[in-house]
Design an enzyme around this catalytic site. Sequence first.
Site, mmCIF file in Angstrom:
data_model
loop_
_atom_site.group_PDB
_atom_site.id
_atom_site.type_symbol
_atom_site.label_atom_id
_atom_site.label_comp_id
_atom_site.label_asym_id
_atom_site.label_seq_id
_atom_site.Cartn_x
_atom_site.Cartn_y
_atom_site.Cartn_z
ATOM 1 C CG HIS A 175 0.796 7.129 4.280
ATOM 2 N ND1 HIS A 175 2.939 6.377 4.078
ATOM 3 C CD2 HIS A 175 1.037 7.232 2.718
ATOM 4 C CE1 HIS A 175 3.224 6.860 3.391
ATOM 5 N NE2 HIS A 175 1.917 7.216 2.350
ATOM 6 C CG ASP B 189 4.721 6.350 6.684
ATOM 7 O OD1 ASP B 189 3.283 5.491 7.155
ATOM 8 O OD2 ASP B 189 5.215 6.589 5.886
ATOM 9 N N GLY C 276 1.443 7.221 -4.801
ATOM 10 C CA GLY C 276 1.345 5.555 -5.341
ATOM 11 C C GLY C 276 2.271 4.827 -5.473
ATOM 12 C CB SER D 121 3.226 5.473 -0.379
ATOM 13 O OG SER D 121 2.763 6.791 -0.355
ATOM 14 C CB SER E 161 7.521 7.135 4.706
ATOM 15 O OG SER E 161 6.820 7.810 5.590
#
Length: 458
Positions: free
Chosen positions: A207, A237, A318, A320, A335
């Site tokens: 993402h 993801d 941030g 992720s 995720s």
Amino acid sequence: MRHARRRVVRRVTRLAAVGGLLLGGAMVTQAAMASDAPDTSAAALKSSQTSADKGAALVSQLGTARTAGNWLDDRGRTVVAVTDQRAAATVRAAGAEAKIVKYSMNDLNSATQSLGSAPKVAGTAWAVDYRTNQILVQGDSGVSAADWSRLTKVANGAGVSVRMERTQGKFTTRLNGAQPILSTGGRCSAGFNVTNGQSDFILTAGHCGPVGSIWFGDNQGNEQLGKTVSDNFPGNDFSLVQYASGSAGDGADVVAIGNGNGVHITGLADAAVGEKVFRSGSTSGLHDGQVTALNATVNYPEGTVTGLVQTTVCAEPGDSGGPLFANGVALGVTSGGSGDCKTGGTTFFQPVTKALTALDVKLIVSTQAAAQSGAPTPSASATHSAIAPNAATPGSATPVTGGTEQSATLASRLTDPKNIGPGLLVIAGSLIALVATRWIRAEQDRKDYRRHHAAMWG
């Protein structure tokens, strides 16, 4: 007397020069050998069976109609949920703990399929809780009372025990490590370095950005890291960012944990319910927690993602794409989730093993750190954890160097055992010293001859 001192000085100089030649030759040889044996590898890894492997093997042996998952208790022992006494006897004979439960994994999976077929409600998530033999359904603060009521009816009609919980905050992707990577779409964290044998990549969350996204290592956009060349979100993801230089550089086997420190990554594995894990991210740094469920489903506003690892580790925007690991073993990339690192929350991770298989790449690992630790190297397809969860550590610590050869100082280059430069410098200096002593001796002999000739013949 003066001639004697000269002879002593010349002999000492010659001996030092010869010693320098021998030392320089040894340094060059050592550098050549070191360059032939790199510290990092992307080769397939093998290991002995761990505690969680034992549980997975028993579940596979007995089948999902007679079992309902396995986990590690607080002392690191394998526990297997079974539905009958004969299965329990098999588990105990194998040296594991057995817990007799009402519902099999087939029953629980059927119920989760019913939840998955219902209309999707953003802000909800569910997973099988092995330890309670229930399905845990969570709804964040953004889920309306009407949607929650409809989902509760679906859950109650699933035919198994379901626990409904409302959570604080919202289930969101953690967009905006674990070093920061930035694009026009936001900020994420680097996960793990991987390779296809020809080029190196950053494995991060899907993402974070679609194919074609350009990533930088600084806010000014001066340090281009690379470009997203593959992404999978929603559904899964994960994504790949190809390095602009083609190479991850020095420290490719290290993930940052903050304050200039990092951890060597020595292998990869599937997470196990009950084990202690660590997450690093560019926003909140290093935090730990426990794996609470596997194969979790999360309904983000952007879409549904399945097959995730559910944990009690906190994360913030941030983080992720940042790495999930334990004892130097790569487990997943961040995720999304709910909450933050002040109040706590639930965070979900994309399993690394599944992502690497889908992308046909291999994790770059530190074989040297694995050998020095003395621990068994994890399998690329096995579950993981051979020690009590509370005794887990992030892994073998090391300074974060910045990842490029250009960032190395002159001192570090000169002391690097893989660099042949110091050895060549020693050899060159020794040769100059030998030539100089020969020339000085010749000049001195000529002067002595002239003085002797002048004294004899006037």
